[in-house]
Design a protein around this motif. Structure first.
Motif, short mmCIF file in Angstrom:
data_model
loop_
_atom_site.label_atom_id
_atom_site.label_comp_id
_atom_site.label_asym_id
_atom_site.label_seq_id
_atom_site.Cartn_x
_atom_site.Cartn_y
_atom_site.Cartn_z
N TRP A 38 7.07 -19.36 -29.37
CA TRP A 38 6.00 -19.24 -30.38
C TRP A 38 4.89 -18.34 -29.87
O TRP A 38 4.28 -17.58 -30.64
CB TRP A 38 5.45 -20.60 -30.76
CG TRP A 38 6.30 -21.32 -31.74
CD1 TRP A 38 7.07 -22.43 -31.52
CD2 TRP A 38 6.49 -20.98 -33.12
NE1 TRP A 38 7.72 -22.77 -32.67
CE2 TRP A 38 7.38 -21.91 -33.67
CE3 TRP A 38 6.00 -19.97 -33.93
CZ2 TRP A 38 7.79 -21.87 -34.99
CZ3 TRP A 38 6.40 -19.92 -35.26
CH2 TRP A 38 7.29 -20.86 -35.77
N ALA A 39 4.60 -18.39 -28.57
CA ALA A 39 3.57 -17.54 -27.99
C ALA A 39 3.97 -16.07 -28.05
O ALA A 39 3.14 -15.20 -28.36
CB ALA A 39 3.29 -17.95 -26.56
N VAL A 40 5.24 -15.78 -27.79
CA VAL A 40 5.73 -14.40 -27.90
C VAL A 40 5.61 -13.91 -29.33
O VAL A 40 5.15 -12.80 -29.59
CB VAL A 40 7.18 -14.30 -27.40
CG1 VAL A 40 7.79 -12.96 -27.76
CG2 VAL A 40 7.24 -14.54 -25.90
N ALA A 41 6.02 -14.74 -30.28
CA ALA A 41 5.93 -14.36 -31.69
C ALA A 41 4.48 -14.14 -32.11
O ALA A 41 4.17 -13.15 -32.80
CB ALA A 41 6.58 -15.43 -32.56
N ALA A 42 3.58 -15.02 -31.69
CA ALA A 42 2.17 -14.86 -32.03
C ALA A 42 1.60 -13.61 -31.38
O ALA A 42 0.81 -12.88 -32.00
CB ALA A 42 1.38 -16.10 -31.59
N GLY A 43 1.98 -13.36 -30.14
CA GLY A 43 1.50 -12.16 -29.45
C GLY A 43 1.93 -10.88 -30.15
O GLY A 43 1.14 -9.95 -30.29
N LEU A 44 3.16 -10.84 -30.61
CA LEU A 44 3.65 -9.64 -31.30
C LEU A 44 3.07 -9.50 -32.71
O LEU A 44 2.70 -8.40 -33.12
CB LEU A 44 5.18 -9.64 -31.35
CG LEU A 44 5.87 -9.43 -30.01
CD1 LEU A 44 7.38 -9.58 -30.19
CD2 LEU A 44 5.54 -8.07 -29.44
N LEU A 45 3.01 -10.62 -33.43
CA LEU A 45 2.55 -10.55 -34.82
C LEU A 45 1.04 -10.35 -34.95
O LEU A 45 0.58 -9.78 -35.93
CB LEU A 45 2.97 -11.81 -35.58
CG LEU A 45 4.46 -11.96 -35.81
CD1 LEU A 45 4.78 -13.30 -36.46
CD2 LEU A 45 4.99 -10.83 -36.68
N ILE A 46 0.29 -10.83 -33.99
CA ILE A 46 -1.17 -10.68 -34.04
C ILE A 46 -1.64 -9.55 -33.13
O ILE A 46 -2.52 -8.77 -33.50
CB ILE A 46 -1.86 -12.01 -33.65
CG1 ILE A 46 -1.51 -13.09 -34.66
CG2 ILE A 46 -3.37 -11.83 -33.57
CD1 ILE A 46 -1.95 -14.48 -34.25
N GLY A 47 -1.04 -9.42 -31.97
CA GLY A 47 -1.50 -8.46 -30.98
C GLY A 47 -1.24 -7.01 -31.33
O GLY A 47 -2.11 -6.15 -31.11
N VAL A 48 -0.08 -6.69 -31.86
CA VAL A 48 0.25 -5.29 -32.17
C VAL A 48 -0.64 -4.74 -33.29
O VAL A 48 -1.24 -3.67 -33.12
CB VAL A 48 1.75 -5.13 -32.49
CG1 VAL A 48 2.05 -3.73 -32.99
CG2 VAL A 48 2.59 -5.44 -31.26
N PRO A 49 -0.80 -5.43 -34.43
CA PRO A 49 -1.72 -4.90 -35.44
C PRO A 49 -3.17 -4.82 -34.96
O PRO A 49 -3.88 -3.87 -35.27
CB PRO A 49 -1.60 -5.88 -36.61
CG PRO A 49 -0.30 -6.55 -36.42
CD PRO A 49 -0.09 -6.60 -34.95
N ALA A 50 -3.59 -5.80 -34.17
CA ALA A 50 -4.96 -5.76 -33.65
C ALA A 50 -5.15 -4.58 -32.70
O ALA A 50 -6.20 -3.92 -32.74
CB ALA A 50 -5.27 -7.07 -32.92
#
Length: 84
Positions: A38-50
């Protein structure tokens, strides 16, 4: 040309968001592999657009300060020399 700024921003943002998600999951008592997934998914889904939004915010300022090809922009306070 390799986009160094973009790559660094994406790496920093994704790892920061994923790290915060892991800390949150572990603090809530979830000690299994799903927490890290879940942390990997959150990192990719939130981190890349940010990171890309942050890059879009930073890039025009750098481009106007450095110039298009890395040259300083012309000084606008000096009148241009006209040859006759």
């Amino acid at each position: 040309m390799f986009p160094h700024l973009r790559i660094w921003l994406i790496a920093i943002w994704t790892s920061s968001v994923a790290g915060a998600a892991v800390i949150l999951g572990l603090a809530l008592g979830h000690y299994d592999v799903a927490t890290f997934l879940w942390a990997v998914a959150a990192g990719l889904l939130i981190g890349v657009p940010a990171a890309l939004l942050n890059w879009a915010y930073l890039r025009p300022r750098r481009a106007s300060a450095v110039g298009v090809l890395g040259q300083a922009p012309p000084d606008k306070s000096v009148a241009p020399v006209v040859k006759r």
